[in-house]
Design a protein around this motif. Structure first.
Motif, PDB file in Angstrom:
ATOM      1  N   LYS A  19       8.018  -9.993  -5.126  1.00 11.96           N
ATOM      2  CA  LYS A  19       8.274  -9.932  -3.675  1.00 11.96           C
ATOM      3  C   LYS A  19       6.965 -10.143  -2.908  1.00 11.96           C
ATOM      4  CE  LYS A  19      12.176  -6.675  -3.851  1.00 11.96           C
ATOM      5  NZ  LYS A  19      13.355  -7.403  -3.354  1.00 11.96           N
ATOM      6  N   LYS A  20       7.125 -10.685  -1.695  1.00 10.09           N
ATOM      7  CA  LYS A  20       5.936 -10.887  -0.849  1.00 10.09           C
ATOM      8  C   LYS A  20       5.864  -9.739   0.171  1.00 10.09           C
ATOM      9  CE  LYS A  20       3.816 -13.921   2.464  1.00 10.09           C
ATOM     10  NZ  LYS A  20       4.147 -14.663   3.653  1.00 10.09           N
ATOM     11  N   PHE A  21       4.747  -9.026   0.191  1.00 10.03           N
ATOM     12  CA  PHE A  21       4.598  -7.891   1.101  1.00 10.03           C
ATOM     13  C   PHE A  21       3.604  -8.227   2.213  1.00 10.03           C
ATOM     14  CE2 PHE A  21       6.543  -5.832  -2.440  1.00 10.03           C
ATOM     15  CZ  PHE A  21       7.211  -4.736  -1.918  1.00 10.03           C
ATOM     16  N   ILE A  22       3.994  -7.914   3.434  1.00  7.51           N
ATOM     17  CA  ILE A  22       3.076  -8.025   4.567  1.00  7.51           C
ATOM     18  C   ILE A  22       2.758  -6.583   4.948  1.00  7.51           C
ATOM     19  CG2 ILE A  22       2.827  -8.842   6.965  1.00  7.51           C
ATOM     20  CD1 ILE A  22       5.545 -10.510   5.398  1.00  7.51           C
ATOM     21  N   LEU A  23       1.509  -6.184   4.723  1.00  6.73           N
ATOM     22  CA  LEU A  23       1.146  -4.766   4.880  1.00  6.73           C
ATOM     23  C   LEU A  23       0.445  -4.503   6.208  1.00  6.73           C
ATOM     24  CD1 LEU A  23      -0.251  -3.981   1.291  1.00  6.73           C
ATOM     25  CD2 LEU A  23       2.097  -3.732   2.131  1.00  6.73           C
ATOM     26  N   TRP A  24       0.838  -3.442   6.840  1.00 11.12           N
ATOM     27  CA  TRP A  24       0.176  -2.953   8.060  1.00 11.12           C
ATOM     28  C   TRP A  24      -1.170  -2.352   7.659  1.00 11.12           C
ATOM     29  CZ3 TRP A  24       2.769  -3.786  12.548  1.00 11.12           C
ATOM     30  CH2 TRP A  24       2.242  -3.195  13.717  1.00 11.12           C
ATOM     31  N   ASP A  25      -2.069  -2.206   8.634  1.00 12.73           N
ATOM     32  CA  ASP A  25      -3.410  -1.726   8.292  1.00 12.73           C
ATOM     33  C   ASP A  25      -3.584  -0.227   8.595  1.00 12.73           C
ATOM     34  OD1 ASP A  25      -5.955  -1.937   7.327  1.00 12.73           O
ATOM     35  OD2 ASP A  25      -6.823  -2.649   9.215  1.00 12.73           O
ATOM     36  N   GLY A  26      -2.568   0.571   8.326  1.00  8.46           N
ATOM     37  CA  GLY A  26      -2.682   2.012   8.596  1.00  8.46           C
ATOM     38  C   GLY A  26      -3.044   2.777   7.329  1.00  8.46           C
ATOM     39  N   TYR A  27      -3.448   4.013   7.507  1.00  8.87           N
ATOM     40  CA  TYR A  27      -3.826   4.848   6.354  1.00  8.87           C
ATOM     41  C   TYR A  27      -3.832   6.319   6.766  1.00  8.87           C
ATOM     42  CZ  TYR A  27      -8.165   4.664   8.942  1.00  8.87           C
ATOM     43  OH  TYR A  27      -9.077   4.749   9.958  1.00  8.87           O
ATOM     44  N   CYS A  28      -3.808   7.182   5.757  1.00 10.17           N
ATOM     45  CA  CYS A  28      -3.892   8.628   6.001  1.00 10.17           C
ATOM     46  C   CYS A  28      -5.359   9.036   5.975  1.00 10.17           C
ATOM     47  CB  CYS A  28      -3.114   9.379   4.922  1.00 10.17           C
ATOM     48  SG  CYS A  28      -3.511  11.136   4.909  1.00 10.17           S
ATOM     49  N   ILE A  29      -5.817   9.659   7.051  1.00  8.24           N
ATOM     50  CA  ILE A  29      -7.238  10.030   7.142  1.00  8.24           C
ATOM     51  C   ILE A  29      -7.611  11.090   6.099  1.00  8.24           C
ATOM     52  CG2 ILE A  29      -7.598   9.365   9.558  1.00  8.24           C
ATOM     53  CD1 ILE A  29      -7.117  12.282  10.352  1.00  8.24           C
ATOM     54  N   THR A  30      -6.633  11.875   5.674  1.00  2.27           N
ATOM     55  CA  THR A  30      -6.909  12.923   4.676  1.00  2.27           C
ATOM     56  C   THR A  30      -7.066  12.305   3.285  1.00  2.27           C
ATOM     57  OG1 THR A  30      -5.562  14.420   5.997  1.00  2.27           O
ATOM     58  CG2 THR A  30      -6.041  15.104   3.738  1.00  2.27           C
ATOM     59  N   HIS A  31      -6.140  11.454   2.910  1.00  4.02           N
ATOM     60  CA  HIS A  31      -6.202  10.851   1.568  1.00  4.02           C
ATOM     61  C   HIS A  31      -7.317   9.813   1.449  1.00  4.02           C
ATOM     62  CE1 HIS A  31      -2.289  12.812   1.328  1.00  4.02           C
ATOM     63  NE2 HIS A  31      -2.455  12.771   0.015  1.00  4.02           N
ATOM     64  N   LYS A  32      -7.751   9.276   2.574  1.00  4.86           N
ATOM     65  CA  LYS A  32      -8.839   8.287   2.561  1.00  4.86           C
ATOM     66  C   LYS A  32     -10.172   8.945   2.178  1.00  4.86           C
ATOM     67  CE  LYS A  32     -10.867   4.780   5.609  1.00  4.86           C
ATOM     68  NZ  LYS A  32     -10.606   3.530   4.911  1.00  4.86           N
ATOM     69  N   LYS A  33     -10.245  10.268   2.364  1.00  9.94           N
ATOM     70  CA  LYS A  33     -11.506  10.981   2.116  1.00  9.94           C
ATOM     71  C   LYS A  33     -11.946  10.937   0.657  1.00  9.94           C
ATOM     72  CE  LYS A  33     -11.219  14.750   5.432  1.00  9.94           C
ATOM     73  NZ  LYS A  33     -10.835  16.171   5.447  1.00  9.94           N
ATOM     74  N   VAL A  34     -10.983  10.885  -0.250  1.00 14.23           N
ATOM     75  CA  VAL A  34     -11.362  10.983  -1.668  1.00 14.23           C
ATOM     76  C   VAL A  34     -11.912   9.654  -2.160  1.00 14.23           C
ATOM     77  CG1 VAL A  34      -9.045  10.488  -2.562  1.00 14.23           C
ATOM     78  CG2 VAL A  34     -10.644  11.781  -3.935  1.00 14.23           C
ATOM     79  N   ARG A  35     -13.031   9.722  -2.906  1.00 21.03           N
ATOM     80  CA  ARG A  35     -13.696   8.518  -3.405  1.00 21.03           C
ATOM     81  C   ARG A  35     -13.511   8.423  -4.916  1.00 21.03           C
ATOM     82  NH1 ARG A  35     -13.447   6.520   0.525  1.00 21.03           N
ATOM     83  NH2 ARG A  35     -13.484   4.727  -0.834  1.00 21.03           N
ATOM     84  N   GLN A  36     -13.507   7.191  -5.391  1.00 22.75           N
ATOM     85  CA  GLN A  36     -13.350   6.948  -6.824  1.00 22.75           C
ATOM     86  C   GLN A  36     -14.432   7.695  -7.631  1.00 22.75           C
ATOM     87  OE1 GLN A  36     -14.252   2.974  -8.246  1.00 22.75           O
ATOM     88  NE2 GLN A  36     -12.486   3.026  -9.615  1.00 22.75           N
ATOM     89  N   GLU A  37     -15.683   7.698  -7.105  1.00 23.25           N
ATOM     90  CA  GLU A  37     -16.795   8.353  -7.821  1.00 23.25           C
ATOM     91  C   GLU A  37     -16.522   9.833  -8.036  1.00 23.25           C
ATOM     92  OE1 GLU A  37     -16.857   5.720  -5.322  1.00 23.25           O
ATOM     93  OE2 GLU A  37     -18.332   6.887  -4.176  1.00 23.25           O
ATOM     94  N   ASN A  38     -15.890  10.491  -7.025  1.00 25.85           N
ATOM     95  CA  ASN A  38     -15.594  11.936  -7.165  1.00 25.85           C
ATOM     96  C   ASN A  38     -14.665  12.157  -8.338  1.00 25.85           C
ATOM     97  OD1 ASN A  38     -15.033  11.827  -3.658  1.00 25.85           O
ATOM     98  ND2 ASN A  38     -16.903  12.535  -4.643  1.00 25.85           N
ATOM     99  N   VAL A  39     -13.633  11.335  -8.418  1.00 26.38           N
ATOM    100  CA  VAL A  39     -12.616  11.497  -9.463  1.00 26.38           C
ATOM    101  C   VAL A  39     -13.215  11.144 -10.824  1.00 26.38           C
ATOM    102  CG1 VAL A  39     -10.339  10.712 -10.258  1.00 26.38           C
ATOM    103  CG2 VAL A  39     -10.775  11.014  -7.809  1.00 26.38           C
ATOM    104  N   GLN A  40     -13.976  10.044 -10.865  1.00 28.79           N
ATOM    105  CA  GLN A  40     -14.569   9.609 -12.135  1.00 28.79           C
ATOM    106  C   GLN A  40     -15.531  10.668 -12.664  1.00 28.79           C
ATOM    107  OE1 GLN A  40     -13.634   6.608 -13.856  1.00 28.79           O
ATOM    108  NE2 GLN A  40     -14.631   7.895 -15.407  1.00 28.79           N
ATOM    109  N   ALA A  41     -16.312  11.277 -11.773  1.00 28.59           N
ATOM    110  CA  ALA A  41     -17.292  12.290 -12.203  1.00 28.59           C
ATOM    111  C   ALA A  41     -16.583  13.459 -12.891  1.00 28.59           C
ATOM    112  CB  ALA A  41     -18.085  12.784 -10.992  1.00 28.59           C
TER     113      ALA A  41
END
Ligand code: 13P
Ligand code: SF4
Length: 303
Positions: free
Chosen positions: A162-184
């Motif tokens: 399927k072809k998805f056209i995505l809006w540019d919104g996001y959750c400010i809370t979930h955006k806080k977590v970084r890959q480095e934090n999880v990987q560490a």
């Protein structure tokens, strides 16, 4: 405020024929006083099917509005008027109308975290726990998904045809977590299970053992045999996780993931809400009818 506020809430609740619903991101003491605690989909079902005439919705505005859209005859109360969802406000109806004109054949799918005005312009709503099933039940090859680009990209990964056209919104809370934090944390504890909400960014989701809604994360951890879990969503879920699994260990990534809007509601607010009938959700009827189909379609297609 009197120390026996819980008894006062329970007394008022009976007198007013009310039910108290709380999302898993609510404060622990608010979850404890609620008749039902759950993820967005579950709460939407309960608000619609319950027999009580008043629903006190301890969550954010789009949740209470969704309940009112589906059950206009009920008295739906949001204890804190400005408990909103910044992501829901990232999708404006005018811009959606323009996008629809550019993609006239696309099905328009809105995350339930959206305003009533946006729901009124959509074909169907989804929650994080119902999204995959619903998209699977939609024939259209082209889909406009809004407002969460992260949940949208997670869904798109599961439907490559399927072809998805995505809006540019996001959750400010979930955006806080970084890959480095999880990987560490994974580097230190190789056996830890990483449970991630789909509102997180793709590089964080890539490190997950399981991706799901708040309710699905709680169910997964409760059934899984592992001892240690890294919980990558709003910290409110820890209350239910610990209650159900007193012998397991739950960790959070470096940054505290707190949704300030979900934490606004206190027991005092719940008491005031029942006492003063505040804050009543009212939706103009023409708008409500337009938004009704998208939520009803969600419940039909999620079956
Ligand atoms: P769910 O409880 O459906 O996973 O939703 C998460 C959320 O961010 C609600 O605002
Ligand atoms: Fe909105 Fe994110 Fe808060 Fe949920 S956690 S209410 S999506 S800001």
């Amino acid at each position: 405020m009197s120390p026996n506020i819980k008894e006062q809430i329970l007394k008022l609740k009976k007198e007013k024929n009310a039910i108290i619903l709380a999302h898993y991101y609510q404060r622990p003491e608010v979850q404890d006083i609620a008749d039902a605690v759950g993820d967005s989909y579950y709460l939407s079902q309960i608000a619609q099917s319950c027999n009580e005439t008043t629903v006190v919705f301890c969550g954010v505005k789009f949740m209470a509005e969704s309940a009112k859209i589906l059950s206009p005859e009920k008295n739906i109360l949001l204890p804190v008027l400005d408990a909103g969802c910044p992501m829901a406000d990232m999708a404006e109806p005018e811009a959606l109308l323009n996008l629809k004109k550019q993609h006239p054949n696309a099905a328009v799918v809105a995350y339930i975290n959206s305003t009533t005005e946006v729901k009124a312009l959509c074909d169907v709503c989804v929650t994080s726990s119902s999204a995959l099933k619903i998209i699977n039940n939609i024939d259209s090859e082209e889909i406009i998904f809004l407002p969460d680009k992260n949940l949208g990209s997670y869904i798109a990964e599961q439907f490559p045809k399927k072809k998805f056209i995505l809006w540019d919104g996001y959750c400010i809370t979930h955006k806080k977590v970084r890959q480095e934090n999880v990987q560490a944390i994974k580097n230190i504890n190789k056996d830890i299970k990483v449970l991630v909400h789909p509102e997180c960014e793709a590089e964080v989701r890539a490190l997950a053992d399981f991706i799901g809604s708040t309710g699905e994360i709680i169910s997964y951890a409760s059934k899984c045999e592992a001892r240690d879990y890294l919980i990558v969503t709003e910290e409110g879920v820890l209350h239910e996780l610990k209650r159900r699994n007193p012998n397991k260990n739950f960790y959070v990534p470096g940054n505290t993931m707190t949704c300030i809007n979900m934490k606004k509601t206190t027991l005092e607010d719940v008491y005031e809400s029942l006492l003063n009938n505040t804050y009543q959700i009212n939706i103009e009827e023409e708008m409500r009818i337009k938004a009704y189909d998208s939520l009803m379609n969600m419940h039909k297609l999620a079956r």
